[in-house]
Design a protein around this motif. Sequence first.
Motif, PDB file in Angstrom:
ATOM      1  N   GLY A  57       0.820  -1.209   0.000  1.00  0.00           N
ATOM      2  CA  GLY A  57       0.000   0.000   0.000  1.00  0.00           C
ATOM      3  C   GLY A  57       0.852   1.255   0.000  1.00  0.00           C
ATOM      4  N   LEU A  58       1.932   1.259   0.798  1.00  0.00           N
ATOM      5  CA  LEU A  58       2.864   2.385   0.829  1.00  0.00           C
ATOM      6  C   LEU A  58       3.479   2.605  -0.542  1.00  0.00           C
ATOM      7  N   MET A  59       3.907   1.545  -1.178  1.00  0.00           N
ATOM      8  CA  MET A  59       4.567   1.670  -2.473  1.00  0.00           C
ATOM      9  C   MET A  59       3.609   2.201  -3.534  1.00  0.00           C
ATOM     10  N   ARG A  60       2.407   1.671  -3.566  1.00  0.00           N
ATOM     11  CA  ARG A  60       1.444   2.146  -4.560  1.00  0.00           C
ATOM     12  C   ARG A  60       1.084   3.610  -4.311  1.00  0.00           C
ATOM     13  N   ARG A  61       0.974   4.001  -3.052  1.00  0.00           N
ATOM     14  CA  ARG A  61       0.672   5.397  -2.711  1.00  0.00           C
ATOM     15  C   ARG A  61       1.796   6.323  -3.188  1.00  0.00           C
ATOM     16  N   VAL A  62       3.029   5.914  -2.970  1.00  0.00           N
ATOM     17  CA  VAL A  62       4.179   6.719  -3.404  1.00  0.00           C
ATOM     18  C   VAL A  62       4.242   6.793  -4.929  1.00  0.00           C
ATOM     19  N   HIS A  63       3.969   5.690  -5.607  1.00  0.00           N
ATOM     20  CA  HIS A  63       3.989   5.699  -7.068  1.00  0.00           C
ATOM     21  C   HIS A  63       2.954   6.669  -7.624  1.00  0.00           C
ATOM     22  N   ARG A  64       1.745   6.655  -7.048  1.00  0.00           N
ATOM     23  CA  ARG A  64       0.703   7.587  -7.493  1.00  0.00           C
ATOM     24  C   ARG A  64       1.125   9.029  -7.222  1.00  0.00           C
ATOM     25  N   LYS A  65       1.741   9.244  -6.081  1.00  0.00           N
ATOM     26  CA  LYS A  65       2.170  10.590  -5.693  1.00  0.00           C
ATOM     27  C   LYS A  65       3.206  11.132  -6.672  1.00  0.00           C
ATOM     28  N   LEU A  66       4.198  10.332  -6.994  1.00  0.00           N
ATOM     29  CA  LEU A  66       5.244  10.781  -7.913  1.00  0.00           C
ATOM     30  C   LEU A  66       4.734  10.883  -9.343  1.00  0.00           C
ATOM     31  N   GLU A  67       3.754  10.073  -9.686  1.00  0.00           N
ATOM     32  CA  GLU A  67       3.171  10.145 -11.032  1.00  0.00           C
ATOM     33  C   GLU A  67       2.493  11.490 -11.260  1.00  0.00           C
ATOM     34  N   SER A  68       1.797  11.972 -10.237  1.00  0.00           N
ATOM     35  CA  SER A  68       1.069  13.231 -10.373  1.00  0.00           C
ATOM     36  C   SER A  68       1.895  14.450  -9.978  1.00  0.00           C
ATOM     37  N   ASN A  69       2.903  14.225  -9.126  1.00  0.00           N
ATOM     38  CA  ASN A  69       3.676  15.363  -8.628  1.00  0.00           C
ATOM     39  C   ASN A  69       5.129  14.946  -8.363  1.00  0.00           C
TER      40      ASN A  69
ATOM     41  N   VAL B 226      15.715  -4.928  -4.299  1.00  0.00           N
ATOM     42  CA  VAL B 226      14.993  -6.063  -3.709  1.00  0.00           C
ATOM     43  C   VAL B 226      15.853  -7.324  -3.631  1.00  0.00           C
ATOM     44  N   SER B 227      17.097  -7.242  -4.047  1.00  0.00           N
ATOM     45  CA  SER B 227      17.945  -8.439  -4.063  1.00  0.00           C
ATOM     46  C   SER B 227      18.191  -8.999  -2.666  1.00  0.00           C
ATOM     47  N   ASP B 228      18.387  -8.124  -1.667  1.00  0.00           N
ATOM     48  CA  ASP B 228      18.745  -8.573  -0.323  1.00  0.00           C
ATOM     49  C   ASP B 228      18.055  -7.713   0.728  1.00  0.00           C
ATOM     50  N   PRO B 229      17.743  -8.302   1.902  1.00  0.00           N
ATOM     51  CA  PRO B 229      17.033  -7.554   2.950  1.00  0.00           C
ATOM     52  C   PRO B 229      17.745  -6.267   3.376  1.00  0.00           C
ATOM     53  N   SER B 230      19.073  -6.249   3.404  1.00  0.00           N
ATOM     54  CA  SER B 230      19.781  -5.041   3.826  1.00  0.00           C
ATOM     55  C   SER B 230      19.514  -3.885   2.876  1.00  0.00           C
ATOM     56  N   TRP B 231      19.425  -4.167   1.582  1.00  0.00           N
ATOM     57  CA  TRP B 231      19.098  -3.121   0.609  1.00  0.00           C
ATOM     58  C   TRP B 231      17.619  -2.743   0.690  1.00  0.00           C
ATOM     59  N   VAL B 232      16.773  -3.722   0.975  1.00  0.00           N
ATOM     60  CA  VAL B 232      15.340  -3.442   1.086  1.00  0.00           C
ATOM     61  C   VAL B 232      15.068  -2.502   2.255  1.00  0.00           C
ATOM     62  N   LYS B 233      15.822  -2.650   3.335  1.00  0.00           N
ATOM     63  CA  LYS B 233      15.654  -1.739   4.466  1.00  0.00           C
ATOM     64  C   LYS B 233      15.860  -0.297   4.021  1.00  0.00           C
ATOM     65  N   MET B 234      16.926  -0.051   3.241  1.00  0.00           N
ATOM     66  CA  MET B 234      17.166   1.288   2.709  1.00  0.00           C
ATOM     67  C   MET B 234      16.010   1.718   1.805  1.00  0.00           C
ATOM     68  N   LEU B 235      15.559   0.814   0.941  1.00  0.00           N
ATOM     69  CA  LEU B 235      14.493   1.136  -0.002  1.00  0.00           C
ATOM     70  C   LEU B 235      13.214   1.535   0.717  1.00  0.00           C
ATOM     71  N   LEU B 236      12.821   0.767   1.728  1.00  0.00           N
ATOM     72  CA  LEU B 236      11.603   1.084   2.465  1.00  0.00           C
ATOM     73  C   LEU B 236      11.716   2.443   3.147  1.00  0.00           C
ATOM     74  N   GLY B 237      12.910   2.768   3.644  1.00  0.00           N
ATOM     75  CA  GLY B 237      13.120   4.079   4.253  1.00  0.00           C
ATOM     76  C   GLY B 237      12.925   5.211   3.252  1.00  0.00           C
ATOM     77  N   LEU B 238      13.349   4.995   2.009  1.00  0.00           N
ATOM     78  CA  LEU B 238      13.162   6.015   0.967  1.00  0.00           C
ATOM     79  C   LEU B 238      11.685   6.177   0.621  1.00  0.00           C
ATOM     80  N   TYR B 239      10.972   5.062   0.545  1.00  0.00           N
ATOM     81  CA  TYR B 239       9.525   5.152   0.284  1.00  0.00           C
ATOM     82  C   TYR B 239       8.832   5.916   1.418  1.00  0.00           C
ATOM     83  N   LEU B 240       9.233   5.638   2.646  1.00  0.00           N
ATOM     84  CA  LEU B 240       8.640   6.316   3.795  1.00  0.00           C
ATOM     85  C   LEU B 240       8.921   7.818   3.735  1.00  0.00           C
ATOM     86  N   ALA B 241      10.129   8.187   3.317  1.00  0.00           N
ATOM     87  CA  ALA B 241      10.497   9.600   3.221  1.00  0.00           C
ATOM     88  C   ALA B 241       9.680  10.310   2.144  1.00  0.00           C
ATOM     89  N   ILE B 242       9.501   9.657   0.993  1.00  0.00           N
ATOM     90  CA  ILE B 242       8.697  10.265  -0.075  1.00  0.00           C
ATOM     91  C   ILE B 242       7.262  10.452   0.391  1.00  0.00           C
TER      92      ILE B 242
END
Length: 257
Positions: free
Chosen positions: A37-49, A80-96
């Motif tokens: 849900g977070l990812m889809r929300r961020v994708h919609r947000k960046l698509e429009s703005n 998405v290759s490894d959990p350590s990178w995913v942790k960073m990725l999720l943090g970026l989605y949260l920031a957006i």
Amino acid sequence: LNQTIKMPHRTDAYFDRLQQAVNTQPEANQAYPNIKGLMRRVHRKLESNPMSLKLKMRDGTRADYLLERHDIQRLASGAVSDPSWVKMLLGLYLAIDADFKAPLEDTLGHFIDIGEPISMRAMSTAMDIASGMTEVRKQRIGEQAKTALLRDYLNFTYHYDGIAPDLDLGDTFRTKPVSDLPVLLFSGTLDGRTYIESQLEAVEGLSNLTAITVKNAGHNLYMSSPDVQKTINRFMENKPIGYQTIIIDLPDMAPPK
């Protein structure tokens, strides 16, 4: 092999497995109760703005950049290759999601080369073109990509198909191997680059297979636990392996405080 071209819906299933793992950590679960849900929300947000940023580049300078929806999807396809990178990725989605630019500006410059020309290696590109995919798989990927979280960005080589038909090795080349030789297969439950389902499809014709699932491991699982090496040793020594699962600790997936 044909199965190396990722099915987009299996990427979505990977995020379901990631959610189950995150749910085992109270702080991480509180921050990410609904990853998809977070990812889809961020994708919609960046698509429009799209978000205007001043990225900190590798040389320490700052550069203007307009972050768009496809940027974060492409980044996610690698992370998405490894959990350590995913942790960073999720943090970026949260920031957006929170319009918090600092983590994005301090991180994305390590992955984006502004103004640099696109370049490709001739050998690997030619190999991808020659490997190709079946027409059925190509059609299924195209259909699934319309609604999948990361669309078809996980399959850069998907877009090569048909570029040089004379180089394509054909469906005979893509036939699954058949053998009775002993084979040891490791699969990580949190590997977002090589899915368990795809691996098992690729080895359906191997009748002497030992399949080991490494729970909480990603793509680079061989150094994840001493038990992995012990399993390899026993296999090479032709000793029985009395288990099908290795469990390793999940990294702390909660965002930095």
